[in-house]
Design a protein around this motif. Structure first.
Motif, PDB file in Angstrom:
ATOM      1  N   GLY A 148      -7.603  -6.033  -4.575  1.00 48.09           N
ATOM      2  CA  GLY A 148      -8.585  -5.015  -4.225  1.00 48.09           C
ATOM      3  C   GLY A 148      -8.070  -3.601  -4.402  1.00 48.09           C
ATOM      4  N   PHE A 149      -6.736  -3.431  -4.463  1.00 51.56           N
ATOM      5  CA  PHE A 149      -6.195  -2.074  -4.609  1.00 51.56           C
ATOM      6  C   PHE A 149      -5.007  -1.983  -5.559  1.00 51.56           C
ATOM      7  N   SER A 150      -4.575  -3.099  -6.141  1.00 50.85           N
ATOM      8  CA  SER A 150      -3.402  -3.049  -7.014  1.00 50.85           C
ATOM      9  C   SER A 150      -3.520  -4.043  -8.160  1.00 50.85           C
ATOM     10  N   ARG A 196       0.825  -1.213   0.000  1.00 52.68           N
ATOM     11  CA  ARG A 196       0.000   0.000   0.000  1.00 52.68           C
ATOM     12  C   ARG A 196       0.858   1.263   0.000  1.00 52.68           C
ATOM     13  N   GLU A 197       2.104   1.121   0.413  1.00 54.88           N
ATOM     14  CA  GLU A 197       2.980   2.291   0.520  1.00 54.88           C
ATOM     15  C   GLU A 197       4.104   2.297  -0.506  1.00 54.88           C
ATOM     16  N   HIS A 198       4.340   1.156  -1.161  1.00 60.76           N
ATOM     17  CA  HIS A 198       5.428   1.069  -2.126  1.00 60.76           C
ATOM     18  C   HIS A 198       4.933   0.413  -3.415  1.00 60.76           C
ATOM     19  N   SER A 199       5.524   0.790  -4.525  1.00 58.90           N
ATOM     20  CA  SER A 199       5.138   0.217  -5.809  1.00 58.90           C
ATOM     21  C   SER A 199       6.284  -0.625  -6.375  1.00 58.90           C
ATOM     22  N   TYR A 200       5.905  -1.683  -7.067  1.00 61.08           N
ATOM     23  CA  TYR A 200       6.874  -2.591  -7.681  1.00 61.08           C
ATOM     24  C   TYR A 200       6.442  -2.901  -9.107  1.00 61.08           C
ATOM     25  N   ASP A 201       7.387  -3.347  -9.895  1.00 62.85           N
ATOM     26  CA  ASP A 201       7.071  -3.724 -11.270  1.00 62.85           C
ATOM     27  C   ASP A 201       6.414  -5.090 -11.331  1.00 62.85           C
ATOM     28  N   VAL A 202       6.777  -5.969 -10.403  1.00 62.64           N
ATOM     29  CA  VAL A 202       6.224  -7.321 -10.382  1.00 62.64           C
ATOM     30  C   VAL A 202       6.409  -7.892  -8.981  1.00 62.64           C
ATOM     31  N   LEU A 243      -2.937 -17.006  -1.010  1.00 65.77           N
ATOM     32  CA  LEU A 243      -4.145 -16.759  -1.793  1.00 65.77           C
ATOM     33  C   LEU A 243      -4.965 -15.627  -1.182  1.00 65.77           C
ATOM     34  N   ASP A 244      -4.986 -15.542   0.149  1.00 69.04           N
ATOM     35  CA  ASP A 244      -5.694 -14.437   0.806  1.00 69.04           C
ATOM     36  C   ASP A 244      -4.964 -13.114   0.567  1.00 69.04           C
ATOM     37  N   VAL A 245      -3.638 -13.176   0.539  1.00 68.68           N
ATOM     38  CA  VAL A 245      -2.853 -11.978   0.226  1.00 68.68           C
ATOM     39  C   VAL A 245      -3.177 -11.513  -1.192  1.00 68.68           C
ATOM     40  N   LEU A 246      -3.229 -12.456  -2.121  1.00 67.08           N
ATOM     41  CA  LEU A 246      -3.516 -12.114  -3.516  1.00 67.08           C
ATOM     42  C   LEU A 246      -4.908 -11.515  -3.655  1.00 67.08           C
ATOM     43  N   ARG A 247      -5.886 -12.114  -2.973  1.00 63.09           N
ATOM     44  CA  ARG A 247      -7.258 -11.599  -3.043  1.00 63.09           C
ATOM     45  C   ARG A 247      -7.318 -10.161  -2.526  1.00 63.09           C
TER      46      ARG A 247
END
Length: 232
Positions: free
Chosen positions: A70-72, A43-49, A62-66
């Motif tokens: 929701g925001f990325s 939520r505070e940092h952006s990455y290419d992958v 899987l819960d992290v991915l879900r």
């Protein structure tokens, strides 16, 4: 060009190993070993992958991915236990772009990451805007809409739809879709293309575009629009 990769895996030794190898391949890596911390970090940092291990302690991958979806829309490559087809399919359903079974070869991981980056880069040669009936796709912005409603596609889903829409009325085989959408050849028992097509179908249907992508048994898929596409 430097590429920023986030590794989400509780195996600290593996993260160090992958980080050292990927650094030699021109990637910059950062590792987080906990699912909840990873979400807060994203939520505070952006990455290419992002490279995400499915088998995380506490909050499962899987819960992290879900939650992440929701925001990325950052591309995600899942690391799955070898032979766990269910996890792979669920991960693709939740918006993962690709997967790789563990233990993985670092060289193959680097190749998969490059393939993801090639197909998600907005700086590649533009293909203009494609209109097929009420469907509109913008390659430059990597956005798609149907009847004026945003489809909110992941990178892989966008590529699948673009490949089909550019050949509206023609059958596109799964090998071609896999190479163009996922950047790799189709392998035996690989259902990635089918899952991505299924998700695109549902998103089109939610916008009123039902039965636009047809399954041609034994041949592939077809975008069956009633009007020909135009490229601008």
């Amino acid at each position: 060009m430097d590429v920023d990769v986030l590794l989400i895996d509780d195996d600290t030794e593996l993260c160090e190993l992958l980080g050292e190898f990927l650094a030699l391949e021109g990637f910059r890596t950062h590792a987080v070993h906990n699912g909840e911390q990873a979400l807060a970090h994203c939520r505070e940092h952006s990455y290419d992958v992002i490279v995400l291990d499915i088998m995380l302690p506490g909050m499962l991958g899987l819960d992290v991915l879900r939650a992440l979806r929701g925001f990325s829309q950052t591309p995600v490559l899942m690391l799955t236990a070898r032979g766990e087809d269910t996890d792979r399919i669920i991960g693709l359903e939740l918006g993962a772009d690709d997967y790789l079974p563990k233990p993985c070869n670092p060289r193959e991981l680097a190749a998969r990451l490059r393939a993801i980056l090639r197909r998600t880069s907005v700086t590649r040669e533009p293909r203009g805007e494609l209109e097929v009936g009420r469907l509109q796709l913008s390659s430059a912005q990597r956005q798609a809409s149907y009847d004026g409603q945003a489809l909110n596609l992941t990178s892989a889903e966008f590529n699948v739809l673009q490949s089909l829409a550019a050949r509206a009325g023609q059958v596109v085989d799964k090998e071609t879709l896999c190479r163009e959408a996922l950047g790799r050849p189709l392998s035996a028992y690989d259902r990635s293309v089918d899952v991505h097509v299924s998700k695109v179908r549902r998103k089109l249907a939610d916008c009123g575009g039902e039965q636009l992508i047809l399954n041609v048994r034994g041949a592939g898929y077809q975008y069956a629009a009633s009007t020909a596409g135009t490229l601008r």
